[in-house]
Write a protein that holds these residues in place. Structure first.
Motif, mmCIF file in Angstrom:
data_model
loop_
_atom_site.group_PDB
_atom_site.id
_atom_site.type_symbol
_atom_site.label_atom_id
_atom_site.label_comp_id
_atom_site.label_asym_id
_atom_site.label_seq_id
_atom_site.Cartn_x
_atom_site.Cartn_y
_atom_site.Cartn_z
ATOM 1 N N GLY A 197 -21.653 -48.731 49.940
ATOM 2 C CA GLY A 197 -21.418 -48.023 48.631
ATOM 3 C C GLY A 197 -20.293 -47.086 48.308
ATOM 4 O O GLY A 197 -20.031 -46.679 47.126
ATOM 5 N N VAL A 198 -19.097 -47.014 49.324
ATOM 6 C CA VAL A 198 -17.946 -46.463 49.354
ATOM 7 C C VAL A 198 -17.233 -47.265 48.267
ATOM 8 O O VAL A 198 -17.182 -48.434 48.512
ATOM 9 C CB VAL A 198 -17.445 -46.203 50.709
ATOM 10 N N ALA A 199 -16.589 -46.501 47.441
ATOM 11 C CA ALA A 199 -15.342 -47.085 46.691
ATOM 12 C C ALA A 199 -13.930 -46.433 46.911
ATOM 13 O O ALA A 199 -13.678 -45.437 47.144
ATOM 14 C CB ALA A 199 -15.766 -47.039 45.219
ATOM 15 N N LEU A 200 -12.924 -47.575 47.109
ATOM 16 C CA LEU A 200 -11.541 -47.209 47.350
ATOM 17 C C LEU A 200 -11.023 -47.398 45.951
ATOM 18 O O LEU A 200 -10.715 -48.676 45.495
ATOM 19 C CB LEU A 200 -11.091 -48.103 48.368
ATOM 20 N N LEU A 201 -10.458 -46.341 45.402
ATOM 21 C CA LEU A 201 -9.601 -46.504 44.051
ATOM 22 C C LEU A 201 -8.019 -46.075 44.582
ATOM 23 O O LEU A 201 -7.708 -45.070 44.884
ATOM 24 C CB LEU A 201 -10.253 -45.618 43.066
ATOM 25 N N CYS A 202 -7.216 -47.135 43.976
ATOM 26 C CA CYS A 202 -5.722 -46.936 44.299
ATOM 27 C C CYS A 202 -5.035 -46.859 43.150
ATOM 28 O O CYS A 202 -5.221 -47.565 42.021
ATOM 29 C CB CYS A 202 -5.149 -48.016 45.006
ATOM 30 N N TYR A 203 -4.325 -45.591 42.996
ATOM 31 C CA TYR A 203 -3.689 -45.433 41.841
ATOM 32 C C TYR A 203 -2.148 -45.129 42.079
ATOM 33 O O TYR A 203 -1.721 -45.118 43.219
ATOM 34 C CB TYR A 203 -4.090 -43.959 41.251
ATOM 35 N N GLU A 204 -1.328 -45.023 40.987
ATOM 36 C CA GLU A 204 0.079 -44.757 41.306
ATOM 37 C C GLU A 204 0.345 -43.710 40.135
ATOM 38 O O GLU A 204 -0.531 -43.562 38.956
ATOM 39 C CB GLU A 204 1.085 -45.853 40.868
ATOM 40 N N PRO A 205 1.062 -42.701 40.272
ATOM 41 C CA PRO A 205 1.624 -41.609 39.239
ATOM 42 C C PRO A 205 2.084 -42.462 38.022
ATOM 43 O O PRO A 205 2.809 -43.448 38.155
ATOM 44 C CB PRO A 205 2.443 -40.861 39.887
ATOM 45 N N ALA A 206 1.500 -41.988 36.865
ATOM 46 C CA ALA A 206 1.981 -42.892 35.489
ATOM 47 C C ALA A 206 3.468 -42.636 35.247
ATOM 48 O O ALA A 206 4.103 -43.601 34.808
ATOM 49 C CB ALA A 206 1.175 -42.444 34.357
ATOM 50 N N LEU A 207 3.973 -41.823 35.787
ATOM 51 C CA LEU A 207 5.431 -41.618 35.619
ATOM 52 C C LEU A 207 6.309 -42.543 36.665
ATOM 53 O O LEU A 207 7.467 -42.723 36.250
ATOM 54 C CB LEU A 207 5.954 -40.272 35.932
ATOM 55 N N HIS A 208 5.473 -43.157 37.393
ATOM 56 C CA HIS A 208 6.032 -44.128 38.221
ATOM 57 C C HIS A 208 6.831 -45.317 37.613
ATOM 58 O O HIS A 208 7.688 -46.002 37.921
ATOM 59 C CB HIS A 208 5.217 -44.728 39.300
ATOM 60 N N ARG A 209 5.968 -46.097 36.592
ATOM 61 C CA ARG A 209 6.346 -47.087 35.919
ATOM 62 C C ARG A 209 6.291 -46.806 34.363
ATOM 63 O O ARG A 209 5.229 -45.957 33.878
ATOM 64 C CB ARG A 209 5.544 -48.121 36.101
ATOM 65 N N SER A 210 6.975 -47.309 33.528
ATOM 66 C CA SER A 210 6.785 -47.258 32.043
ATOM 67 C C SER A 210 6.035 -48.419 31.569
ATOM 68 O O SER A 210 5.846 -49.493 32.014
ATOM 69 C CB SER A 210 8.121 -46.876 31.664
#
Length: 103
Positions: free
Chosen positions: A90-103
């Protein structure tokens, strides 16, 4: 307790520009991934200064009802989802990048 090793740098003691330059230097010298745990002031500094490539949140299916929020009291941080993985537990791994990283 702070651990000491040759070449260790205390980022908390440095001013913002020093810390930014030091992180860039380490990032360019190091081959491979650099990993930092937590969502406090240090992680927020890295994210808002373009020094953080990814943020991983491990979400566990437990409700405590209270607690500290990631980056609490530090202002908004826009993120862009890179991937989401769920596990049988039931564990979820969510991977994000800061929005300023790419346009």
């Amino acid at each position: 307790m702070l651990l000491a090793w040759p070449g260790r740098r205390d980022f908390a003691a440095a001013d913002a520009q020093d810390s930014h330059d030091t992180h860039l230097e380490i990032k360019h010298q190091h081959t491979g991934n650099l990993l930092s745990y937590g969502c406090g002031e240090f992680a927020y500094f890295l994210a808002t200064n373009g020094l953080l490539d990814e943020i991983h949140f491990w979400i566990h299916p437990i409700i405590w009802g209270r607690g500290v929020k990631p980056f609490e009291s530090r202002g908004p941080l826009s993120l862009r989802i890179l991937s989401a993985t769920t596990f049988r537990s039931g564990v979820a791994l969510l991977c994000y990048e800061p929005a300023l990283h790419r346009s």
